[in-house]
Scaffold this motif. Structure first.
Motif, short mmCIF file in Angstrom:
data_model
loop_
_atom_site.label_atom_id
_atom_site.label_comp_id
_atom_site.label_asym_id
_atom_site.label_seq_id
_atom_site.Cartn_x
_atom_site.Cartn_y
_atom_site.Cartn_z
N THR A 230 -4.91 4.62 0.01
CA THR A 230 -4.92 3.50 -0.93
C THR A 230 -6.19 2.69 -0.73
O THR A 230 -6.60 2.44 0.40
CB THR A 230 -3.70 2.58 -0.70
OG1 THR A 230 -2.51 3.36 -0.94
CG2 THR A 230 -3.70 1.39 -1.64
N LEU B 12 -4.57 -2.80 -5.80
CA LEU B 12 -4.32 -1.66 -4.93
C LEU B 12 -4.22 -0.39 -5.77
O LEU B 12 -3.44 -0.35 -6.73
CB LEU B 12 -3.01 -1.86 -4.16
CG LEU B 12 -2.87 -3.15 -3.36
CD1 LEU B 12 -1.49 -3.25 -2.74
CD2 LEU B 12 -3.96 -3.23 -2.30
N THR B 13 -5.01 0.61 -5.42
CA THR B 13 -4.95 1.88 -6.14
C THR B 13 -4.63 2.99 -5.14
O THR B 13 -5.42 3.27 -4.24
CB THR B 13 -6.28 2.17 -6.88
OG1 THR B 13 -6.53 1.10 -7.79
CG2 THR B 13 -6.17 3.47 -7.68
N THR C 226 0.84 -1.22 0.00
CA THR C 226 0.00 0.00 0.00
C THR C 226 0.86 1.25 0.00
O THR C 226 0.51 2.25 -0.64
CB THR C 226 -0.96 0.02 1.20
OG1 THR C 226 -0.21 -0.13 2.41
CG2 THR C 226 -2.01 -1.08 1.10
N LEU D 213 -1.63 -7.14 -6.35
CA LEU D 213 -0.94 -7.98 -5.36
C LEU D 213 -1.44 -9.41 -5.56
O LEU D 213 -2.57 -9.74 -5.21
CB LEU D 213 -1.23 -7.47 -3.95
CG LEU D 213 -0.47 -8.16 -2.82
CD1 LEU D 213 1.04 -7.98 -2.97
CD2 LEU D 213 -0.94 -7.62 -1.47
N GLN E 185 -5.53 -8.87 -4.98
CA GLN E 185 -5.94 -7.53 -4.54
C GLN E 185 -5.42 -6.52 -5.54
O GLN E 185 -4.22 -6.49 -5.83
CB GLN E 185 -5.32 -7.17 -3.19
CG GLN E 185 -5.95 -7.65 -1.90
CD GLN E 185 -6.81 -8.85 -1.96
OE1 GLN E 185 -6.32 -9.95 -1.90
NE2 GLN E 185 -8.10 -8.67 -2.06
N SER F 265 -1.90 2.20 -9.73
CA SER F 265 -2.49 0.90 -9.40
C SER F 265 -1.49 -0.22 -9.65
O SER F 265 -0.73 -0.17 -10.62
CB SER F 265 -3.73 0.64 -10.26
OG SER F 265 -4.74 1.58 -10.03
N SER G 212 -8.07 -0.97 -1.61
CA SER G 212 -7.81 -2.36 -2.00
C SER G 212 -9.13 -3.01 -2.40
O SER G 212 -10.12 -2.93 -1.67
CB SER G 212 -7.19 -3.12 -0.82
OG SER G 212 -7.04 -4.48 -1.15
N THR G 213 -9.14 -3.63 -3.56
CA THR G 213 -10.33 -4.32 -4.06
C THR G 213 -9.94 -5.75 -4.44
O THR G 213 -8.94 -5.97 -5.10
CB THR G 213 -10.91 -3.59 -5.30
OG1 THR G 213 -11.19 -2.24 -4.93
CG2 THR G 213 -12.18 -4.25 -5.78
N THR G 214 -10.73 -6.69 -3.98
CA THR G 214 -10.46 -8.10 -4.29
C THR G 214 -10.99 -8.44 -5.68
O THR G 214 -12.14 -8.15 -6.00
CB THR G 214 -11.13 -9.01 -3.24
OG1 THR G 214 -10.59 -8.69 -1.96
CG2 THR G 214 -10.88 -10.48 -3.55
#
Length: 196
Positions: free
Chosen positions: A121, A106-107, A45, A76, A104, A73, A123-125
């Protein structure tokens, strides 16, 4: 007062335009590899938020009275932070490694206004579909995923291969509109201040 996007991403531009904003586009060119190397073993992050801020910092001196937004972005996957694949071959290799898996996205966001920063940051799965070899090769050959974090987009051809996401879909496209709204509120500004 304007919203300046320190990015050349057509997806980020599209999100802002669909949200009623005509951004000033000022792509920021930084040596991402050097920035990442300077961070040593920073958490993922921190890496993406530092890259986002480095991009915005390039642009801030030119727009001292405006809101400047930088984003970055990375994906991970299996404990490894991955950026853009850049080539068809690397895209195919990535997709063969990530198909059927969860990762994940990460943006990192860095928003500057009036001498202050808000850096965060999201985090989207992402759950990748178990795409066939033929589809992976065709997707890579299309060129669409070559300059995208994680070698995919949620929109366009990539929509065939993402089974589901948990989190903010706009952050997966490249810029979290809800996070940007919260950043603007921190500066005492409203999202509607920037609507065309």
């Amino acid at each position: 007062m304007r919203l300046v996007l320190a990015s050349q991403s057509p997806s980020r531009r599209m999100l802002l335009e669909q949200g009623g904003v005509t951004p000033v586009l000022r792509p920021a060119h930084i040596d991402e590899d050097t920035v990442i190397a300077s961070l040593h073993d920073a958490p993922p992050t921190t890496t993406v938020s530092t890259l986002a801020r480095a991009k915005a910092e390039v642009v801030v001196p030119e727009y001292p009275d405006d809101v400047v937004v930088g984003c970055d972005s990375m994906l991970l996957l299996d404990g490894e932070l991955l950026g853009k694949p850049h080539t068809v071959e690397a895209t195919i290799e990535r997709w063969k490694a990530q198909r059927g898996k969860q990762a994940q996205l990460l943006t990192g966001h860095a928003v500057w206004f009036g001498g202050e920063w808000v850096v965060d940051t999201i985090s989207t799965t992402i759950r990748f579909g178990d795409a066939s070899d033929a589809d992976i090769e065709a997707y890579a050959a299309s060129g669409q995923p070559l300059e995208c974090a994680g070698a995919f987009t949620l929109e366009a051809l990539g929509s065939w291969f993402i089974d589901s996401i948990d989190g903010d879909p706009t952050s997966v496209i490249g810029l979290s509109m809800p996070l940007l709204r919260r950043c603007l509120y921190r500066f005492g500004l409203d999202a509607s201040d920037f609507w065309a």
